[in-house]
Write an enzyme that holds these catalytic residues in place. Structure first.
Site, PDB file in Angstrom:
ATOM      1  N   ASP A 178       0.863  -1.188   0.000  1.00 22.95           N
ATOM      2  CA  ASP A 178       0.000   0.000   0.000  1.00 22.95           C
ATOM      3  C   ASP A 178       0.896   1.234   0.000  1.00 22.95           C
ATOM      4  O   ASP A 178       2.108   1.139   0.171  1.00 22.95           O
ATOM      5  CB  ASP A 178      -0.979   0.002   1.188  1.00 22.95           C
ATOM      6  CG  ASP A 178      -0.275  -0.131   2.525  1.00 22.95           C
ATOM      7  OD1 ASP A 178       0.822   0.451   2.695  1.00 22.95           O
ATOM      8  OD2 ASP A 178      -0.805  -0.822   3.407  1.00 22.95           O
ATOM      9  N   LYS A 202      -3.927   0.569  -3.018  1.00 23.29           N
ATOM     10  CA  LYS A 202      -4.913  -0.255  -2.324  1.00 23.29           C
ATOM     11  C   LYS A 202      -5.988   0.638  -1.731  1.00 23.29           C
ATOM     12  O   LYS A 202      -5.682   1.679  -1.164  1.00 23.29           O
ATOM     13  CB  LYS A 202      -4.205  -1.016  -1.192  1.00 23.29           C
ATOM     14  CG  LYS A 202      -5.074  -1.974  -0.432  1.00 23.29           C
ATOM     15  CD  LYS A 202      -4.259  -2.734   0.615  1.00 23.29           C
ATOM     16  CE  LYS A 202      -4.099  -1.966   1.898  1.00 23.29           C
ATOM     17  NZ  LYS A 202      -3.609  -2.774   3.023  1.00 23.29           N
ATOM     18  N   THR A 238      -4.391  -9.023   2.277  1.00 22.63           N
ATOM     19  CA  THR A 238      -3.642  -7.914   1.667  1.00 22.63           C
ATOM     20  C   THR A 238      -2.475  -8.441   0.836  1.00 22.63           C
ATOM     21  O   THR A 238      -2.304  -8.089  -0.339  1.00 22.63           O
ATOM     22  CB  THR A 238      -3.089  -6.999   2.787  1.00 22.63           C
ATOM     23  OG1 THR A 238      -4.175  -6.554   3.587  1.00 22.63           O
ATOM     24  CG2 THR A 238      -2.323  -5.813   2.218  1.00 22.63           C
TER      25      THR A 238
HETATM   26  C1  R5P Z   1      -2.523  -2.814   7.143  1.00 24.88           C
HETATM   27  O1  R5P Z   1      -2.445  -1.604   7.124  1.00 24.88           O
HETATM   28  C2  R5P Z   1      -1.460  -3.698   7.670  1.00 24.88           C
HETATM   29  O2  R5P Z   1      -0.186  -3.152   7.497  1.00 24.88           O
HETATM   30  C3  R5P Z   1      -1.523  -5.065   7.037  1.00 24.88           C
HETATM   31  O3  R5P Z   1      -1.346  -4.912   5.640  1.00 24.88           O
HETATM   32  C4  R5P Z   1      -2.841  -5.717   7.280  1.00 24.88           C
HETATM   33  O4  R5P Z   1      -3.283  -5.525   8.581  1.00 24.88           O
HETATM   34  C5  R5P Z   1      -2.730  -7.189   7.009  1.00 24.88           C
HETATM   35  O5  R5P Z   1      -3.973  -7.781   7.261  1.00 24.88           O
HETATM   36  P1  R5P Z   1      -4.496  -8.986   6.383  1.00 24.88           P
HETATM   37  O6  R5P Z   1      -3.383  -9.977   6.328  1.00 24.88           O
HETATM   38  O7  R5P Z   1      -5.700  -9.494   7.132  1.00 24.88           O
HETATM   39  O8  R5P Z   1      -4.865  -8.454   5.030  1.00 24.88           O
END
Ligand code: R5P
Length: 326
Positions: A178, A202, A238
């Site tokens: 992101d 994202k 993500t």
């Molecule tokens: C979001 O801002 C965090 O840095 C991670 O990208 C996110 O929390 C990961 O969560 P998940 O694996 O459930 O997509």
């Protein structure tokens, strides 16, 4: 003589909650001291009881606890341990939370939301913590939530050195999943000889936890080995969407590198079925045997924690651990 003098020596003691005893044992081994014997149990209704079995008066106490699932229980246990140390006259109390729970709730995205990362800091302060030690906070400004020193450690040099030793650096691109992590991608790039970076645009609906919509790749990844980095893998939504986007954009290979392996719900299945050739994480959180899979590499954070605890105890420099790497 108008005074009584003591030639007092500082004494380091390490205390461990029940979140991830194996990591605590590893840190204790790094420091060359045993964990302080501790009794801890749960009452039938879930309340936690903790008692230290040796005197802790006057010691420099380091309380290590991994905020793993069930996260609220681990946090409460660490708070109770800090309270017990304060009431038993420990001289200084450092909360060692390799993964700082609730770090993602570091701001209000909409009205009437909490800032729970701040609440966590307040809870630790109220319990009696003098300082915090954490690894790769979700955002660096969380350091400012705690009214006292925070030792913010970075797993980045360890992860980058490992990945750098395995790939052809001339065809390497570091990818942030992101726009918020581009600065970290730049640090990776600096460490790995200035390789190009890319990021994934994202968007996320703040009303739906753990759901992200991955957009387009910003940067040229055609024919490149991409290392997609993140602070944590929770449900792996993500990061696996990022992997898909990178292959769609022409990447030759993708490696995932993240500090905190939260690995909730569908994470392991998603990672196993993703096209990433390797997933590299640290053990700030426990990874059970049934969560392990071919292609998962777990690097130990214990040597870094051990060195940092020693520097704090000896009034040395934690920053020196990262000289040239932060
Ligand atoms: C979001 O801002 C965090 O840095 C991670 O990208 C996110 O929390 C990961 O969560 P998940 O694996 O459930 O997509």
């Amino acid at each position: 003589m108008s005074e009584i003098r003591l030639s007092s020596e500082k004494r380091l003691r390490l205390f461990a909650g029940r979140g991830f005893p194996e990591l605590a044992d590893e840190v204790a081994a790094e420091l060359g001291i045993p964990l302080t014997p501790t009794s801890a149990y749960d009452f039938a209704n879930g309340e936690i009881f903790v008692r230290f079995e040796e005197s802790v008066r006057g010691c420099d106490a380091f309380v290590i606890q991994s905020h793993t699932t069930p996260v609220n229980k681990q946090i409460m246990e660490q708070l109770i341990m800090v309270d017990a140390l304060k009431r038993a006259s420990a001289k200084r109390i450092t909360v060692v939370a390799p993964f700082y729970g609730y770090a993602r709730q570091d701001k209000k995205s909409r009205g009437r939301e909490p800032i729970t990362a701040r609440l966590m800091a307040d809870l630790f302060k109220t319990a009696g913590a003098d300082r915090l030690m954490c690894v790769d906070l979700h955002t660096s400004q969380i350091q400012g939530f705690f009214d006292g020193p925070v030792d913010h450690l970075f797993a980045l040099p360890m992860l980058a050195n490992y990945v750098g030793s395995k790939v052809d650096r001339t065809r390497l691109t570091i990818v942030s999943p992101d726009s918020g992590r581009v600065r970290v991608a730049e640090r990776w790039s600096d460490l790995l000889g200035g390789c190009p970076i890319a990021f994934i645009h994202k968007t996320r609906d703040p009303r739906v936890p753990n759901e992200s919509t991955t957009g387009r790749v910003v940067g040229d990844v055609q024919g490149q080995t991409c290392v997609v980095i993140d602070d944590m893998i929770d449900t792996a939504g993500t990061i696996t969407k990022a992997v898909d986007s990178l292959f769609e954009a022409g990447a030759e290979d993708v490696i995932i590198a993240a500090t905190h392996a939260v690995l909730s719900g569908p994470a392991v299945e998603r990672l196993k079925s993703s096209r990433a050739s390797e997933v590299v994480v640290t053990n700030t959180l426990p990874i059970s045997e049934d969560q392990k899979f071919d292609g998962l590499t777990v690097l130990s954070i214990a040597p870094l924690l051990g060195r940092a605890i020693r520097e704090v105890f000896e009034d040395g420099s934690v920053t020196s651990l990262f000289d040239g790497h932060s």
